[in-house]
Design an enzyme around this catalytic site. Structure first.
Site, PDB file in Angstrom:
ATOM      1  N   GLU A  16       2.581   4.988   3.805  1.00 29.24           N
ATOM      2  CA  GLU A  16       1.265   4.332   3.757  1.00 29.24           C
ATOM      3  C   GLU A  16       1.235   3.158   4.730  1.00 29.24           C
ATOM      4  O   GLU A  16       2.154   2.350   4.778  1.00 29.24           O
ATOM      5  CB  GLU A  16       1.010   3.863   2.323  1.00 29.24           C
ATOM      6  N   HIS A  17       0.147   3.109   5.490  1.00 23.29           N
ATOM      7  CA  HIS A  17      -0.042   2.092   6.533  1.00 23.29           C
ATOM      8  C   HIS A  17       1.027   2.197   7.629  1.00 23.29           C
ATOM      9  O   HIS A  17       1.387   1.204   8.251  1.00 23.29           O
ATOM     10  CB  HIS A  17      -0.105   0.679   5.937  1.00 23.29           C
ATOM     11  N   THR A  18       1.515   3.388   7.807  1.00 25.49           N
ATOM     12  CA  THR A  18       2.459   3.639   8.907  1.00 25.49           C
ATOM     13  C   THR A  18       1.768   4.353  10.060  1.00 25.49           C
ATOM     14  O   THR A  18       2.261   4.311  11.176  1.00 25.49           O
ATOM     15  CB  THR A  18       3.630   4.520   8.427  1.00 25.49           C
ATOM     16  N   GLY A 102     -14.713   6.995  -2.225  1.00 24.43           N
ATOM     17  CA  GLY A 102     -14.134   5.687  -2.515  1.00 24.43           C
ATOM     18  C   GLY A 102     -12.932   5.764  -3.438  1.00 24.43           C
ATOM     19  O   GLY A 102     -12.411   4.753  -3.895  1.00 24.43           O
ATOM     20  N   GLY A 104     -10.048   6.945  -2.584  1.00 22.70           N
ATOM     21  CA  GLY A 104      -8.803   6.904  -1.817  1.00 22.70           C
ATOM     22  C   GLY A 104      -8.255   8.285  -1.521  1.00 22.70           C
ATOM     23  O   GLY A 104      -7.096   8.432  -1.151  1.00 22.70           O
ATOM     24  N   SER A 106      -9.781  10.369   0.684  1.00 18.40           N
ATOM     25  CA  SER A 106     -10.244  10.746   2.025  1.00 18.40           C
ATOM     26  C   SER A 106     -11.503  11.591   2.076  1.00 18.40           C
ATOM     27  O   SER A 106     -11.576  12.579   2.808  1.00 18.40           O
ATOM     28  CB  SER A 106      -9.170  11.529   2.762  1.00 18.40           C
ATOM     29  N   GLU A 140     -14.764   8.417  13.254  1.00 18.84           N
ATOM     30  CA  GLU A 140     -14.572   7.381  12.235  1.00 18.84           C
ATOM     31  C   GLU A 140     -14.401   6.001  12.892  1.00 18.84           C
ATOM     32  O   GLU A 140     -14.997   5.018  12.470  1.00 18.84           O
ATOM     33  CB  GLU A 140     -13.344   7.729  11.389  1.00 18.84           C
ATOM     34  N   ASP A 152      -5.560  10.855   7.664  1.00 18.81           N
ATOM     35  CA  ASP A 152      -6.465  11.619   6.800  1.00 18.81           C
ATOM     36  C   ASP A 152      -7.003  12.868   7.492  1.00 18.81           C
ATOM     37  O   ASP A 152      -7.079  13.948   6.904  1.00 18.81           O
ATOM     38  CB  ASP A 152      -7.637  10.730   6.357  1.00 18.81           C
ATOM     39  N   TYR A 202      -8.705  -3.879   5.740  1.00 15.89           N
ATOM     40  CA  TYR A 202      -7.902  -2.854   6.414  1.00 15.89           C
ATOM     41  C   TYR A 202      -7.703  -3.242   7.881  1.00 15.89           C
ATOM     42  O   TYR A 202      -6.588  -3.203   8.407  1.00 15.89           O
ATOM     43  CB  TYR A 202      -8.625  -1.500   6.289  1.00 15.89           C
TER      44      TYR A 202
HETATM   45  C1  GLA Z   1      -6.649   4.968   5.180  1.00 17.35           C
HETATM   46  C2  GLA Z   1      -6.776   5.306   6.663  1.00 17.35           C
HETATM   47  C3  GLA Z   1      -5.518   6.023   7.159  1.00 17.35           C
HETATM   48  C4  GLA Z   1      -4.258   5.255   6.788  1.00 17.35           C
HETATM   49  C5  GLA Z   1      -4.280   4.860   5.313  1.00 17.35           C
HETATM   50  C6  GLA Z   1      -3.130   3.965   4.944  1.00 17.35           C
HETATM   51  O1  GLA Z   1      -6.614   6.138   4.406  1.00 17.35           O
HETATM   52  O2  GLA Z   1      -7.902   6.128   6.878  1.00 17.35           O
HETATM   53  O3  GLA Z   1      -5.598   6.230   8.553  1.00 17.35           O
HETATM   54  O4  GLA Z   1      -4.087   4.136   7.611  1.00 17.35           O
HETATM   55  O5  GLA Z   1      -5.484   4.208   4.959  1.00 17.35           O
HETATM   56  O6  GLA Z   1      -1.928   4.667   5.054  1.00 17.35           O
END
Ligand code: GLA
Length: 359
Positions: A16-18, A102, A104, A106, A140, A152, A202
């Site tokens: 996550e967040h990578t 919303g 999470g 996607s 996006e 996503d 974000y």
């Molecule tokens: C959201 C973003 C993704 C990713 C995640 C965190 O889902 O759309 O690109 O950065 O957050 O891992």
């Protein structure tokens, strides 16, 4: 010419967040997603329907910033396809969703990917799925104004049933990892807290990572190899925390893949919980309902759990033996009740195929 297409939502098992740090992610697609019924039209218009809403967008002159709200996502895909040299025309698109927005999971990427498949198919345009990932991401980023990475859209377009997708977000190379969970299950806990990636937090995280990479003299945090040495170069406590999360999270993805390939799915739970603690304490994108859900799940004999997605709201995933699922749910429900929160909703995450034409 008409047809029906489906693009799934996803859960990210770990990583996550990578993605925007050019690192590793390991998502899988859900059966739930966005379905679109599409029909070609020859007046250069995109007529978009969703849940009683109707928007009409002119394709000529479509550019970032021209369309706002939910329609910016499908319109952005049409714009990004044209920018990439794919010649598509007008269409009437009717979207339905069984993915809570919303949450999470996607829903916005599913909306983009369903649109990309529909428009390219309707106009007989042959496009590589990896190019469509970039098109959807461009929609996006530029048209909807959300600086998301590639996680996503890749999950929605590239995943296969019963597998997770190990994606190297720098090279774009991916491989399938069999999700041999045995008697274990992945449970989605929708915490009911709604998030919006547009709200700026974000983007702040992304900017912090870029700043840390700049100060460390590396192209991206992916390139930090010696964590201790890098941390000794950074004085800002916030940037230090962000770097620690990203570097350790990439290692957790690799460890998770190793455990899955070794048939040790139950031990993935420890990776999930470690990821959650890192997202909570170092990356600081968790929210109270997620923390309580993870803690209560583990108390209820889950093997582990973590928040998924960008953070600040949405869902948690929990890995548990199937016999432990009732106890896990009871434990979470009880913890929510003790906080005065209404019970979350649950969904089993079944690893499913990526986007496809249905008819
Ligand atoms: C959201 C973003 C993704 C990713 C995640 C965190 O889902 O759309 O690109 O950065 O957050 O891992």
């Amino acid at each position: 010419m008409n047809g029906v297409w489906h693009a799934p939502g996803r859960v990210n098992l770990i990583g996550e967040h990578t993605d925007y740090n050019e690192g590793l992610v390991l998502p899988f697609a859900l059966p739930q997603g966005i379905t679109v019924e599409g029909e070609q039209r020859d007046d250069g218009l995109l007529e978009l329907h969703s849940g009683g809403l109707r928007e009409v967008v002119e394709l000529a002159g479509l550019a970032p910033g021209k369309v706002r709200g939910w329609a910016a996502y499908p319109a952005g895909v049409a714009g990004a396809l044209t920018e990439a040299g794919y010649l598509v025309g007008g269409a009437t698109l009717r979207f339905t969703s069984d993915l809570p927005s919303g949450s999470g999971l996607s829903s916005s990427a599913a909306l983009e990917c369903a649109t990309a498949l529909a428009l390219t198919d309707l106009y007989g345009v042959k496009a590589d799925r990896r190019d469509l990932v970039r098109v959807a991401q461009r929609a996006e980023n530029a048209y909807a104004g959300v600086p998301s990475g590639i996680l996503d859209q890749s999950a929605s377009l590239l995943c296969e049933a019963d597998h997770a997708l190990l994606l190297d977000c720098r090279t774009g190379m991916s491989s399938r990892v069999p999700l041999n969970l045995g008697d274990h299950r992945v449970l989605i806990v929708d915490t009911g807290v709604r998030h919006a990636l547009e709200d700026g937090r974000y983007a702040d995280r992304r900017a912090e990572c870029e700043e840390a990479a700049r100060r460390l003299g590396v192209p991206a945090l992916r390139d930090v190899k010696d964590l201790a040495a890098s941390l000794s170069l950074l004085t800002d406590p916030v940037l230090r925390r962000r770097v620690q999360h990203v570097v350790t999270e990439n290692h957790r993805v690799e460890a998770t893949v190793g455990l899955l390939r070794a048939g040790a799915a139950a031990d993935v739970g420890a990776m999930l919980t470690a990821s959650h603690l890192s997202l909570r304490d170092l990356y600081q994108v968790s929210w109270p309902q997620a923390d309580v859900a993870v803690e209560a799940a583990v108390k209820g004999r889950a093997r582990g759990g973590r928040m998924v997605g960008g953070g600040f709201g949405g869902s948690v995933i929990v890995l548990a033996h199937r016999d432990a699922l009732p106890a896990v749910r009871e434990s979470i429900d009880a913890a929510y009740a003790a906080h005065g929160w209404s019970a979350p909703s649950y969904l089993e995450a079944v690893p499913s195929r990526g986007a496809a034409r249905l008819s």
